[in-house]
Design a protein around this motif. Structure first.
Motif, PDB file in Angstrom:
ATOM      1  N   LYS A  90       3.782   4.064   9.484  1.00  0.00           N
ATOM      2  CA  LYS A  90       4.681   5.190   9.752  1.00  0.00           C
ATOM      3  C   LYS A  90       5.234   5.770   8.455  1.00  0.00           C
ATOM      4  O   LYS A  90       5.313   7.001   8.301  1.00  0.00           O
ATOM      5  CB  LYS A  90       5.818   4.729  10.668  1.00  0.00           C
ATOM      6  CG  LYS A  90       6.805   5.834  11.024  1.00  0.00           C
ATOM      7  CD  LYS A  90       7.823   5.338  12.030  1.00  0.00           C
ATOM      8  CE  LYS A  90       8.727   4.285  11.432  1.00  0.00           C
ATOM      9  NZ  LYS A  90       9.803   3.873  12.368  1.00  0.00           N
ATOM     10  N   THR A  91       5.595   4.907   7.521  1.00  0.00           N
ATOM     11  CA  THR A  91       6.100   5.375   6.229  1.00  0.00           C
ATOM     12  C   THR A  91       5.033   6.169   5.485  1.00  0.00           C
ATOM     13  O   THR A  91       5.313   7.231   4.911  1.00  0.00           O
ATOM     14  CB  THR A  91       6.556   4.179   5.380  1.00  0.00           C
ATOM     15  OG1 THR A  91       7.625   3.507   6.049  1.00  0.00           O
ATOM     16  CG2 THR A  91       7.033   4.639   4.006  1.00  0.00           C
ATOM     17  N   LEU A  92       3.799   5.684   5.504  1.00  0.00           N
ATOM     18  CA  LEU A  92       2.705   6.413   4.862  1.00  0.00           C
ATOM     19  C   LEU A  92       2.467   7.753   5.550  1.00  0.00           C
ATOM     20  O   LEU A  92       2.165   8.756   4.892  1.00  0.00           O
ATOM     21  CB  LEU A  92       1.429   5.559   4.901  1.00  0.00           C
ATOM     22  CG  LEU A  92       1.455   4.294   4.028  1.00  0.00           C
ATOM     23  CD1 LEU A  92       0.243   3.420   4.329  1.00  0.00           C
ATOM     24  CD2 LEU A  92       1.483   4.660   2.545  1.00  0.00           C
ATOM     25  N   ASN A  93       2.592   7.784   6.864  1.00  0.00           N
ATOM     26  CA  ASN A  93       2.440   9.028   7.614  1.00  0.00           C
ATOM     27  C   ASN A  93       3.498  10.052   7.211  1.00  0.00           C
ATOM     28  O   ASN A  93       3.236  11.253   7.132  1.00  0.00           O
ATOM     29  CB  ASN A  93       2.546   8.737   9.119  1.00  0.00           C
ATOM     30  CG  ASN A  93       1.233   8.936   9.845  1.00  0.00           C
ATOM     31  OD1 ASN A  93       0.298   9.559   9.333  1.00  0.00           O
ATOM     32  ND2 ASN A  93       1.137   8.397  11.045  1.00  0.00           N
ATOM     33  N   GLN A  94       4.702   9.577   6.985  1.00  0.00           N
ATOM     34  CA  GLN A  94       5.814  10.479   6.671  1.00  0.00           C
ATOM     35  C   GLN A  94       5.784  10.976   5.234  1.00  0.00           C
ATOM     36  O   GLN A  94       6.225  12.091   4.940  1.00  0.00           O
ATOM     37  CB  GLN A  94       7.148   9.766   6.938  1.00  0.00           C
ATOM     38  CG  GLN A  94       7.417   9.494   8.407  1.00  0.00           C
ATOM     39  CD  GLN A  94       8.652   8.649   8.621  1.00  0.00           C
ATOM     40  OE1 GLN A  94       9.125   7.973   7.705  1.00  0.00           O
ATOM     41  NE2 GLN A  94       9.173   8.659   9.831  1.00  0.00           N
ATOM     42  N   ASN A  95       5.263  10.157   4.334  1.00  0.00           N
ATOM     43  CA  ASN A  95       5.356  10.468   2.911  1.00  0.00           C
ATOM     44  C   ASN A  95       4.040  10.877   2.264  1.00  0.00           C
ATOM     45  O   ASN A  95       4.022  11.253   1.094  1.00  0.00           O
ATOM     46  CB  ASN A  95       5.922   9.256   2.156  1.00  0.00           C
ATOM     47  CG  ASN A  95       7.312   8.879   2.636  1.00  0.00           C
ATOM     48  OD1 ASN A  95       8.098   9.742   2.987  1.00  0.00           O
ATOM     49  ND2 ASN A  95       7.596   7.581   2.665  1.00  0.00           N
ATOM     50  N   GLY A  96       2.942  10.789   3.005  1.00  0.00           N
ATOM     51  CA  GLY A  96       1.649  11.118   2.430  1.00  0.00           C
ATOM     52  C   GLY A  96       1.303  12.587   2.544  1.00  0.00           C
ATOM     53  O   GLY A  96       2.022  13.380   3.170  1.00  0.00           O
ATOM     54  N   ASP A  97       0.190  12.965   1.925  1.00  0.00           N
ATOM     55  CA  ASP A  97      -0.275  14.344   1.976  1.00  0.00           C
ATOM     56  C   ASP A  97      -0.855  14.709   3.340  1.00  0.00           C
ATOM     57  O   ASP A  97      -0.962  15.879   3.681  1.00  0.00           O
ATOM     58  CB  ASP A  97      -1.336  14.583   0.894  1.00  0.00           C
ATOM     59  CG  ASP A  97      -0.765  14.443  -0.511  1.00  0.00           C
ATOM     60  OD1 ASP A  97       0.445  14.710  -0.676  1.00  0.00           O
ATOM     61  OD2 ASP A  97      -1.518  14.069  -1.424  1.00  0.00           O
ATOM     62  N   LYS A  98      -1.256  13.701   4.112  1.00  0.00           N
ATOM     63  CA  LYS A  98      -1.786  13.930   5.448  1.00  0.00           C
ATOM     64  C   LYS A  98      -1.196  12.893   6.395  1.00  0.00           C
ATOM     65  O   LYS A  98      -0.714  11.851   5.968  1.00  0.00           O
ATOM     66  CB  LYS A  98      -3.314  13.829   5.450  1.00  0.00           C
ATOM     67  CG  LYS A  98      -3.859  12.481   5.007  1.00  0.00           C
ATOM     68  CD  LYS A  98      -5.382  12.461   5.008  1.00  0.00           C
ATOM     69  CE  LYS A  98      -5.918  11.099   4.559  1.00  0.00           C
ATOM     70  NZ  LYS A  98      -7.397  11.068   4.559  1.00  0.00           N
ATOM     71  N   SER A  99      -1.201  13.222   7.671  1.00  0.00           N
ATOM     72  CA  SER A  99      -0.688  12.280   8.661  1.00  0.00           C
ATOM     73  C   SER A  99      -1.527  12.382   9.925  1.00  0.00           C
ATOM     74  O   SER A  99      -2.184  13.396  10.179  1.00  0.00           O
ATOM     75  CB  SER A  99       0.787  12.561   8.979  1.00  0.00           C
ATOM     76  OG  SER A  99       0.925  13.843   9.580  1.00  0.00           O
TER      77      SER A  99
END
Length: 218
Positions: A90-99
């Protein structure tokens, strides 16, 4: 050396804990008082579990981050790992360039009595119809039986994530796609892994004393 090595290809990228590694003195960690006399050693500390889980989340998103993911949790032993892994995703989804959308589902498997695998694997209240045509991340154990059931639902892709893989002569040779730790053939509890439903409320993964097995035996 501290007993932890990163495996090469064919081991799911897991950290390998050597047979001679005995873990850590339990007095160095906070252990619930009701379990203090039952545990031999702390085998994998909670902080190390969380760090490894964060890296697994990054690897999963790198491989599967362009698809809708259905995350399937194997209960009960997988719930802590599942929750922490999803938090990192979830953190990667929120902070990444794509989700990507991530939905969750659960299946409960009962395959152990005391410290021995049960002869019959029981699926309790499973609902797998949501898996049709989806990409799946699965966490837990007893993979061969569960994967057979999942295959009937015709998912587009299945990836298996397991926090622990045990080196044992009884292993069917199956390897998950993502592995947290490869461990010796020791009976461990904690971090939602139980002995007859006890020790799920222990943060660290620990080695159980032999006399504790008798204490909690069904």
């Amino acid at each position: 050396a501290d007993g932890f090595d990163v495996d090469g290809p064919g081991f799911g990228g897991g950290k390998q804990i050597r047979d001679e590694e005995s873990g850590y003195n339990k007095n160095l960690f906070r252990i619930p008082k009701h379990y203090e006399e039952d545990l031999e050693r702390v085998f994998i500390p909670h902080g190390l579990i969380l760090d490894r889980t964060e890296r697994l989340a990054r690897d999963i998103m790198q491989d599967m981050g362009s698809h809708h993911i259905v995350a399937l949790c194997v209960l009960k032993g997988g719930y802590k790992f599942f929750a922490d892994l999803l938090d990192h995703i979830k953190t990667l989804n929120q902070n990444g360039d794509k989700s990507v959308p991530v939905t969750v589902d659960f299946v409960r498997i009962k395959s152990y009595c005391n410290d021995s695998p049960a002869e019959k694997i029981s699926f309790v209240g499973e609902e797998l119809s949501t898996l049709n045509g989806k990409d799946i991340i699965e966490t837990g154990r007893t993979m061969k039986a569960l994967l057979s059931k999942i295959k009937d639902k015709k998912p587009r892709m299945v990836k298996v994530v397991s926090l622990l893989v045990k080196r044992t002569c009884q292993s069917p040779g199956y390897r998950p796609d993502y592995t947290g730790f490869e461990i010796p053939d020791k009976f461990v509890v904690g971090y939602a892994l139980d002995y007859n439903e006890y020790f799920r409320d222990l943060n660290h993964i620990c080695i159980l004393k032999e006399n504790a097995k008798e204490k909690y035996r069904m």
